[in-house]
Write a protein that holds these residues in place. Sequence first.
Motif, PDB file in Angstrom:
ATOM      1  N   MET A 134       0.858  -1.174   0.000  1.00 23.56           N
ATOM      2  CA  MET A 134       0.000   0.000   0.000  1.00 23.56           C
ATOM      3  C   MET A 134       0.896   1.226   0.000  1.00 23.56           C
ATOM      4  N   TRP A 135       0.448   2.263  -0.685  1.00 24.14           N
ATOM      5  CA  TRP A 135       1.264   3.466  -0.773  1.00 24.14           C
ATOM      6  C   TRP A 135       0.376   4.655  -1.126  1.00 24.14           C
ATOM      7  N   ASP A 136       0.833   5.841  -0.745  1.00 25.32           N
ATOM      8  CA  ASP A 136       0.164   7.075  -1.162  1.00 25.32           C
ATOM      9  C   ASP A 136       0.615   7.425  -2.573  1.00 25.32           C
ATOM     10  N   SER A 137      -0.252   8.073  -3.325  1.00 20.93           N
ATOM     11  CA  SER A 137       0.022   8.357  -4.738  1.00 20.93           C
ATOM     12  C   SER A 137       1.326   9.117  -4.942  1.00 20.93           C
ATOM     13  N   GLU A 138       1.638  10.035  -4.010  1.00 13.83           N
ATOM     14  CA  GLU A 138       2.861  10.819  -4.178  1.00 13.83           C
ATOM     15  C   GLU A 138       4.127   9.994  -3.978  1.00 13.83           C
ATOM     16  N   PRO A 141       6.784   7.169  -7.286  1.00 14.27           N
ATOM     17  CA  PRO A 141       8.103   7.094  -7.932  1.00 14.27           C
ATOM     18  C   PRO A 141       9.104   6.209  -7.188  1.00 14.27           C
ATOM     19  N   GLU A 142       8.949   6.051  -5.873  1.00 15.37           N
ATOM     20  CA  GLU A 142       9.872   5.239  -5.079  1.00 15.37           C
ATOM     21  C   GLU A 142       9.351   3.829  -4.822  1.00 15.37           C
ATOM     22  N   LEU A 143       8.158   3.514  -5.335  1.00 16.77           N
ATOM     23  CA  LEU A 143       7.505   2.257  -4.981  1.00 16.77           C
ATOM     24  C   LEU A 143       8.346   1.041  -5.323  1.00 16.77           C
ATOM     25  N   PHE A 144       8.828   0.947  -6.542  1.00 21.63           N
ATOM     26  CA  PHE A 144       9.507  -0.274  -6.980  1.00 21.63           C
ATOM     27  C   PHE A 144      10.893  -0.419  -6.367  1.00 21.63           C
ATOM     28  N   SER A 145      11.507   0.660  -5.985  1.00 23.17           N
ATOM     29  CA  SER A 145      12.835   0.570  -5.374  1.00 23.17           C
ATOM     30  C   SER A 145      12.772   0.020  -3.952  1.00 23.17           C
ATOM     31  N   LYS A 146      11.582  -0.006  -3.365  1.00 19.97           N
ATOM     32  CA  LYS A 146      11.438  -0.459  -1.975  1.00 19.97           C
ATOM     33  C   LYS A 146      10.774  -1.824  -1.862  1.00 19.97           C
ATOM     34  N   ILE A 147      10.571  -2.487  -2.986  1.00 19.03           N
ATOM     35  CA  ILE A 147       9.941  -3.813  -2.952  1.00 19.03           C
ATOM     36  C   ILE A 147      10.880  -4.827  -2.316  1.00 19.03           C
ATOM     37  N   GLU A 148      10.351  -5.624  -1.402  1.00 17.03           N
ATOM     38  CA  GLU A 148      11.110  -6.704  -0.759  1.00 17.03           C
ATOM     39  C   GLU A 148      10.340  -8.010  -0.890  1.00 17.03           C
ATOM     40  N   TYR A 149      11.079  -9.071  -1.190  1.00 15.45           N
ATOM     41  CA  TYR A 149      10.486 -10.391  -1.310  1.00 15.45           C
ATOM     42  C   TYR A 149      10.892 -11.259  -0.113  1.00 15.45           C
ATOM     43  N   ALA A 150      10.045 -12.228   0.191  1.00 17.26           N
ATOM     44  CA  ALA A 150      10.377 -13.235   1.195  1.00 17.26           C
ATOM     45  C   ALA A 150       9.981 -14.599   0.657  1.00 17.26           C
ATOM     46  N   THR A 151      10.782 -15.601   0.971  1.00 14.17           N
ATOM     47  CA  THR A 151      10.462 -16.964   0.552  1.00 14.17           C
ATOM     48  C   THR A 151       9.130 -17.389   1.145  1.00 14.17           C
ATOM     49  N   THR A 152       8.326 -18.054   0.318  1.00 11.41           N
ATOM     50  CA  THR A 152       6.969 -18.411   0.712  1.00 11.41           C
ATOM     51  C   THR A 152       6.792 -19.920   0.569  1.00 11.41           C
ATOM     52  N   ASP A 343       0.583  -2.204   8.632  1.00 10.17           N
ATOM     53  CA  ASP A 343      -0.227  -1.233   7.881  1.00 10.17           C
ATOM     54  C   ASP A 343      -0.896  -0.201   8.784  1.00 10.17           C
ATOM     55  N   ILE A 344      -0.254   0.105   9.896  1.00 15.04           N
ATOM     56  CA  ILE A 344      -0.869   0.996  10.890  1.00 15.04           C
ATOM     57  C   ILE A 344      -1.088   2.399  10.338  1.00 15.04           C
ATOM     58  N   LYS A 345      -0.201   2.841   9.456  1.00 19.38           N
ATOM     59  CA  LYS A 345      -0.337   4.182   8.887  1.00 19.38           C
ATOM     60  C   LYS A 345      -1.670   4.346   8.169  1.00 19.38           C
ATOM     61  N   TYR A 346      -2.072   3.335   7.435  1.00 17.83           N
ATOM     62  CA  TYR A 346      -3.294   3.428   6.642  1.00 17.83           C
ATOM     63  C   TYR A 346      -4.526   3.059   7.458  1.00 17.83           C
ATOM     64  N   ARG A 347      -4.392   2.097   8.349  1.00 14.69           N
ATOM     65  CA  ARG A 347      -5.552   1.669   9.130  1.00 14.69           C
ATOM     66  C   ARG A 347      -5.944   2.715  10.168  1.00 14.69           C
TER      67      ARG A 347
END
Length: 357
Positions: A134-138, A141-152, A343-347
């Motif tokens: 989840m992210w704010d529209s502004e 531009p930084e969304l994809f640089s902060k993506i993190e994956y975890a083994t599932t 997700d406390i910021k949004y909730r």
Amino acid sequence: HWFIQFYGILTGGGFDVIIGNPPYVEYKDVCATYQVRNFSTQDCSNLFAFVLERCTKLSHPASEVGMIIPLSAFSTDRMIPLITHLQTHSSQLRIANFSWRPGKLFDGVNLQLSILLQKVAPQLESVATTRYLMWDSEARPELFSKIEYATTPDNRLPGSIPKLGAREATSILTKLRLHKKEIGACFTRFSSNRVLYRRGGLYWKVFVDFETGSSEEKIIHLLPEVDKYGIIAALSSGLWWWYFTITSDCRHLGNRDISTFPFDPRGMSPDKLKSFCTLGRAYVKDLKRNAVDAVRVYKGTNPVECLSFRVNQSKPIIDEIDTLLAQHYGFTPEELDFILNYDIKYRLGRDTESEEE
């Protein structure tokens, strides 16, 4: 025709790379125009699933496929044939999962989306996912640089590949799966011992013991010996919200999203269960005290008077519930902190549970 247009590539084994954004179209809407045959994903009944299967047939071992598809591809029972196909024709799967509020990947597209990166091969080696981003529209531009994956590694639900994205998330889910009994074992077909809940709400789901006037209200019937406030506490916890987020399509609250939660209050010690149910009762009382009268207008219906709940004002009680659950499951302080702040910021930034989809 593929074989004519790309004869050299297909006779040479197939494409090295395939990328795209396939149509999200129900098969029933086009089957009068053309039909597919001999597709293992046919029961998925959506063209994007057929396209993904076709990509495998146009590839060779070591090919890579990148597609933007609905998030429901990895979180609904309907898509079990597609998930099975991908698991049996891939060495690696990387799945990034994106919300549609407050920000969205494409303006005007009110749909949760996933970006699938697939390495084609006959033997699956690893699956990794992001959290439900989840992210704010502004911040886009930084969304994809902060993506993190975890083994599932979890495959408990055939129609769901959990959205994890963090080491703590993987560890929490592993500890949950050690508890084989699910909350659905407390349910029955009909009983006067009931919990009522609403299917709607983007950031909160409401579970109470009284009617609220909502047209979205549903009923859970409980076994007579089960304390309904223990069930309400569990389903109102931050832990359940996280579980719902990682396993569901994050839009439709279905029976599976509730009944498969790995919790049975009868597995708690008597002292903890008493405290847990007391918190559930206090939570319901707090919800009712903070609720306000509202009028909802749904498409094609008359206005409906109902209660609107300001669930965020009950967060201190929810945190106490999660603290008891953390003890029950053996969470570390870091894992409990992960749940308390998920997700406390949004909730907490939303005043009520009633922001509609």
